[in-house]
Motif scaffolding. Structure first.
Motif, PDB file in Angstrom:
ATOM      1  N   ALA A 139       0.830  -1.208   0.000  1.00  0.00           N
ATOM      2  CA  ALA A 139       0.000   0.000   0.000  1.00  0.00           C
ATOM      3  C   ALA A 139       0.862   1.255   0.000  1.00  0.00           C
ATOM      4  CB  ALA A 139      -0.925  -0.012   1.211  1.00  0.00           C
ATOM      5  N   VAL A 140       1.933   1.257   0.802  1.00  0.00           N
ATOM      6  CA  VAL A 140       2.818   2.429   0.862  1.00  0.00           C
ATOM      7  C   VAL A 140       3.494   2.664  -0.476  1.00  0.00           C
ATOM      8  CG1 VAL A 140       4.937   3.314   1.906  1.00  0.00           C
ATOM      9  CG2 VAL A 140       3.178   2.276   3.354  1.00  0.00           C
ATOM     10  N   VAL A 141       3.968   1.594  -1.117  1.00  0.00           N
ATOM     11  CA  VAL A 141       4.651   1.736  -2.407  1.00  0.00           C
ATOM     12  C   VAL A 141       3.676   2.242  -3.473  1.00  0.00           C
ATOM     13  CG1 VAL A 141       5.824   0.485  -4.249  1.00  0.00           C
ATOM     14  CG2 VAL A 141       6.413   0.035  -1.864  1.00  0.00           C
ATOM     15  N   HIS A 142       2.463   1.694  -3.507  1.00  0.00           N
ATOM     16  CA  HIS A 142       1.471   2.163  -4.478  1.00  0.00           C
ATOM     17  C   HIS A 142       1.154   3.652  -4.266  1.00  0.00           C
ATOM     18  CE1 HIS A 142       0.761  -2.069  -5.477  1.00  0.00           C
ATOM     19  NE2 HIS A 142       0.108  -1.639  -6.541  1.00  0.00           N
ATOM     20  N   GLU A 143       0.983   4.039  -3.008  1.00  0.00           N
ATOM     21  CA  GLU A 143       0.675   5.442  -2.730  1.00  0.00           C
ATOM     22  C   GLU A 143       1.860   6.340  -3.064  1.00  0.00           C
ATOM     23  OE1 GLU A 143      -1.509   8.491  -2.237  1.00  0.00           O
ATOM     24  OE2 GLU A 143      -2.345   6.476  -1.973  1.00  0.00           O
ATOM     25  N   TYR A 144       3.076   5.860  -2.826  1.00  0.00           N
ATOM     26  CA  TYR A 144       4.271   6.616  -3.189  1.00  0.00           C
ATOM     27  C   TYR A 144       4.317   6.856  -4.697  1.00  0.00           C
ATOM     28  CZ  TYR A 144       9.219   7.051  -4.479  1.00  0.00           C
ATOM     29  OH  TYR A 144      10.401   7.436  -5.048  1.00  0.00           O
ATOM     30  N   VAL A 145       3.999   5.840  -5.484  1.00  0.00           N
ATOM     31  CA  VAL A 145       4.011   5.970  -6.943  1.00  0.00           C
ATOM     32  C   VAL A 145       2.979   6.987  -7.400  1.00  0.00           C
ATOM     33  CG1 VAL A 145       3.570   4.752  -9.109  1.00  0.00           C
ATOM     34  CG2 VAL A 145       4.917   3.647  -7.325  1.00  0.00           C
ATOM     35  N   PHE A 146       1.764   6.874  -6.896  1.00  0.00           N
ATOM     36  CA  PHE A 146       0.703   7.776  -7.355  1.00  0.00           C
ATOM     37  C   PHE A 146       0.947   9.210  -6.878  1.00  0.00           C
ATOM     38  CE2 PHE A 146      -1.303   4.010  -8.640  1.00  0.00           C
ATOM     39  CZ  PHE A 146      -2.400   4.330  -9.429  1.00  0.00           C
ATOM     40  N   THR A 147       1.502   9.375  -5.680  1.00  0.00           N
ATOM     41  CA  THR A 147       1.758  10.721  -5.183  1.00  0.00           C
ATOM     42  C   THR A 147       2.795  11.444  -6.032  1.00  0.00           C
ATOM     43  OG1 THR A 147       1.199  10.083  -2.910  1.00  0.00           O
ATOM     44  CG2 THR A 147       2.565  12.055  -3.198  1.00  0.00           C
ATOM     45  N   LEU A 148       3.902  10.769  -6.337  1.00  0.00           N
ATOM     46  CA  LEU A 148       4.940  11.405  -7.138  1.00  0.00           C
ATOM     47  C   LEU A 148       4.524  11.579  -8.593  1.00  0.00           C
ATOM     48  CD1 LEU A 148       8.304   9.897  -5.849  1.00  0.00           C
ATOM     49  CD2 LEU A 148       7.455  12.214  -5.591  1.00  0.00           C
ATOM     50  N   CYS A 149       3.771  10.632  -9.126  1.00  0.00           N
ATOM     51  CA  CYS A 149       3.418  10.697 -10.550  1.00  0.00           C
ATOM     52  C   CYS A 149       2.312  11.705 -10.833  1.00  0.00           C
ATOM     53  CB  CYS A 149       3.015   9.312 -11.052  1.00  0.00           C
ATOM     54  SG  CYS A 149       4.370   8.116 -11.024  1.00  0.00           S
ATOM     55  N   PHE A 150       1.361  11.862  -9.912  1.00  0.00           N
ATOM     56  CA  PHE A 150       0.306  12.847 -10.115  1.00  0.00           C
ATOM     57  C   PHE A 150       0.671  14.215  -9.545  1.00  0.00           C
ATOM     58  CE2 PHE A 150      -2.938   9.221 -10.329  1.00  0.00           C
ATOM     59  CZ  PHE A 150      -2.870   9.198 -11.703  1.00  0.00           C
TER      60      PHE A 150
END
Length: 535
Positions: A442-453
């Motif tokens: 969950a943390v990795v997925h949220e990290y990806v979406f936070t930086l990408c968006f």
């Protein structure tokens, strides 16, 4: 009168034979049918062999965990009985439980499930239906442009914007790849060459580990974030950098994790150095579609370049498909609601409007990446194990869905997260081990979406760490009825609709209601909550 008739019969019989008595084509028709039947039988045997290999692989993966548990239980019982005997005056050396860290995933030659299913005409028709829907999107876009603007031009402005600044992406990727190729390999080589000859093994290992961790943090940790933020990359380019960052981190960890036990357990003879992995095997591992390192993998005898061309064409088609879904189904919905005040009604309507495009995006992402992209690289590298996913669409539980959706990442999390956690805890906290894997994911997925968006909106984290955990423990493998498959698909539709709806709302809110300060709470509070209008 009988003689001419007999001669005619003889000539008629001889005419049916060619030179040297070879039967004519009419008489050879059964032979050709026999050859065709033999070829069909041979194809059937090949298909049966592939099916048996697949069943064998699945059986090995399924029995590996229970078999280890059974052996651990037997060892524990024997230790208990031996210790009881020793308390009665019998001196027996107590066996110690050894965790074989080299145990792991078994690679074997097998095809992807969709490649096998597409050989069935009924399944391939579904694939054709998706292609027809793509043509329909193109025709509708052309028709709308002609009616509104009087021209027949397809402008892929959103696509060009999303993949902008590719030159920056290229040089940043080259730096990350060069470090991943040289850094972990030489660090492990230097440590492994000095380990057995050193008198301070603990200090040597700690120093090498800290040095490698510092290099990983700088090159694969902070550098990609700096590039994404400093150069203000568009979303798709950000996804390339961040996903490659995570891939390199997982690959380098697997390489070090798989080889450290081999070096430690090596018992060198006098003057013999431990055998270290070859550079070619590590280079191959960085490109092959798996996150589990092995010195060698099963390989196919040749490359089917036509298959590679078709898969890359399918990836390009999926990109255009996603573009038309966003342009035709997502952007108009949220732009038309931009003049309406935010309310529960608009939120619910937007959510259900986003359900269908959200599910289509999920299926496109699965097909484009997990099937086409990984199979294309596997084919070019002759990588024979194509089990990148399983039949997740038949899942009747979310526990099975999480295991079968992305086998490549699941294997890494299972062997290096779940199993290592159990090993460290002496197999006591299985629920905690599973929960820790969900939290990390969950943390990795949220990290990806936070930086990408470019904004923090913990939708993905909540879906994984909260709803995903609840579904994993409640909708478990005990659910076998087909009704649960319907429930799973319904939850997937709703979940994808929530993601697309909330992320699109926040995207437009960030544009039309920009932040006025740089305080912590303003950075982590979604703008769509306070923006006067939904965008």
């Amino acid at each position: 009168m009988a003689t001419p008739d007999t001669g005619n019969n003889v000539r008629h019989r001889n005419a049916s034979k060619g030179p040297s008595g070879i039967p004519s084509p009419a008489d050879g028709e059964p032979k050709r049918r026999g050859v065709a039947d033999a070829e069909l039988e041979a194809d059937g045997l090949i298909q049966w062999k592939r099916h048996i290999e697949q069943v064998k692989a699945e059986l090995l993966e399924q029995i590996q965990g229970p078999l280890n548990d059974l052996l651990d239980k037997a060892i524990a019982e024997s230790v208990h009985s031996y210790s009881k005997c020793s308390t009665d005056g019998v001196s027996i050396n107590k066996p110690t439980r050894v965790h074989r860290m080299e145990d792991g995933k078994v690679f074997m030659s097998r095809r992807s499930i969709l490649d096998e299913l597409f050989e069935i005409n009924h399944i391939r028709t579904i694939y054709h239906m998706f292609i027809a829907a793509l043509f329909l999107f193109i025709i509708s876009t052309l028709a709308v442009d002609y009616i509104d603007q009087g021209r027949l031009v397809l402008e892929f402005d959103l696509l060009f914007y999303a993949f902008g600044k590719l030159s920056t992406v290229l040089w940043a990727w080259l730096i990350m790849f060069s470090y991943t190729l040289a850094g972990p390999y030489h660090a492990l080589g230097l440590w492994g060459g000095c380990y057995h000859s050193s008198h301070f093994k603990g200090a040597l290992t700690a120093g090498a580990g800290l040095a490698l961790a510092a290099m990983q943090m700088c090159i694969l940790g902070l550098f990609p974030i700096y590039v994404v933020v400093q150069y203000q990359l568009p979303p798709a380019s950000r996804f390339i950098i961040i996903l490659e960052q995570i891939r390199f981190l997982m690959k380098s960890y697997s390489y070090v994790r798989e080889n450290i036990p081999v070096i430690i357990n090596h018992k060198p003879k006098q003057g013999e150095a431990p055998r270290l992995p070859t550079f070619s095997s590590y280079l191959y591992f960085l490109f092959c579609p798996t996150l589990i390192y092995r010195e060698s993998y099963p390989r196919n005898p040749y490359i089917r370049w036509n298959y590679v061309a078709v898969t890359f064409a399918q990836i390009l088609g999926c990109l255009f498909y996603g573009y038309f879904i966003l342009v035709r189904l997502c952007v108009p919905v949220f732009m038309n609601e931009s003049n309406q005040p935010f309310s529960t009604r608009t939120l619910v309507l937007a959510l259900f409007h986003a359900t269908l495009p959200g599910m289509l995006i999920l299926l496109l992402a699965f097909f484009a990446f997990l099937h086409c992209w990984l199979n294309a690289f596997a084919e070019m590298l002759r990588f024979a194990d194509r089990m990148f996913y399983k039949d997740w669409w038949n899942s009747t539980s979310f526990a099975n869905y999480y295991r079968t959706w992305n086998v490549v990442v699941h294997d890494w999390l299972y062997y290096y997260g779940y199993r290592d956690f159990l090993w460290l805890s002496n197999r006591r906290f299985r629920s905690a081990a599973m929960l820790s894997v969900f939290i990390v994911s969950a943390v990795v997925h949220e990290y990806v979406f936070t930086l990408c968006f470019g904004f923090f909106y913990p939708v993905m984290f909540c879906l994984f760490a909260v709803i995903g955990v609840v579904f994993n423990f409640t909708l478990n493998d005990k659910r076998k009825s087909p009704v649960w498959n319907i429930i799973m698909w319904t939850c997937l539709f709703i979940g994808q609709g929530v993601q697309v709806c909330l992320y699109c709302q926040e995207w437009y809110a960030q544009i039309h209601c920009p932040r006025t300060g740089r305080s912590f709470w303003e950075l982590v509070t979604p703008r769509s909550w306070s923006c006067s209008y939904q965008r």
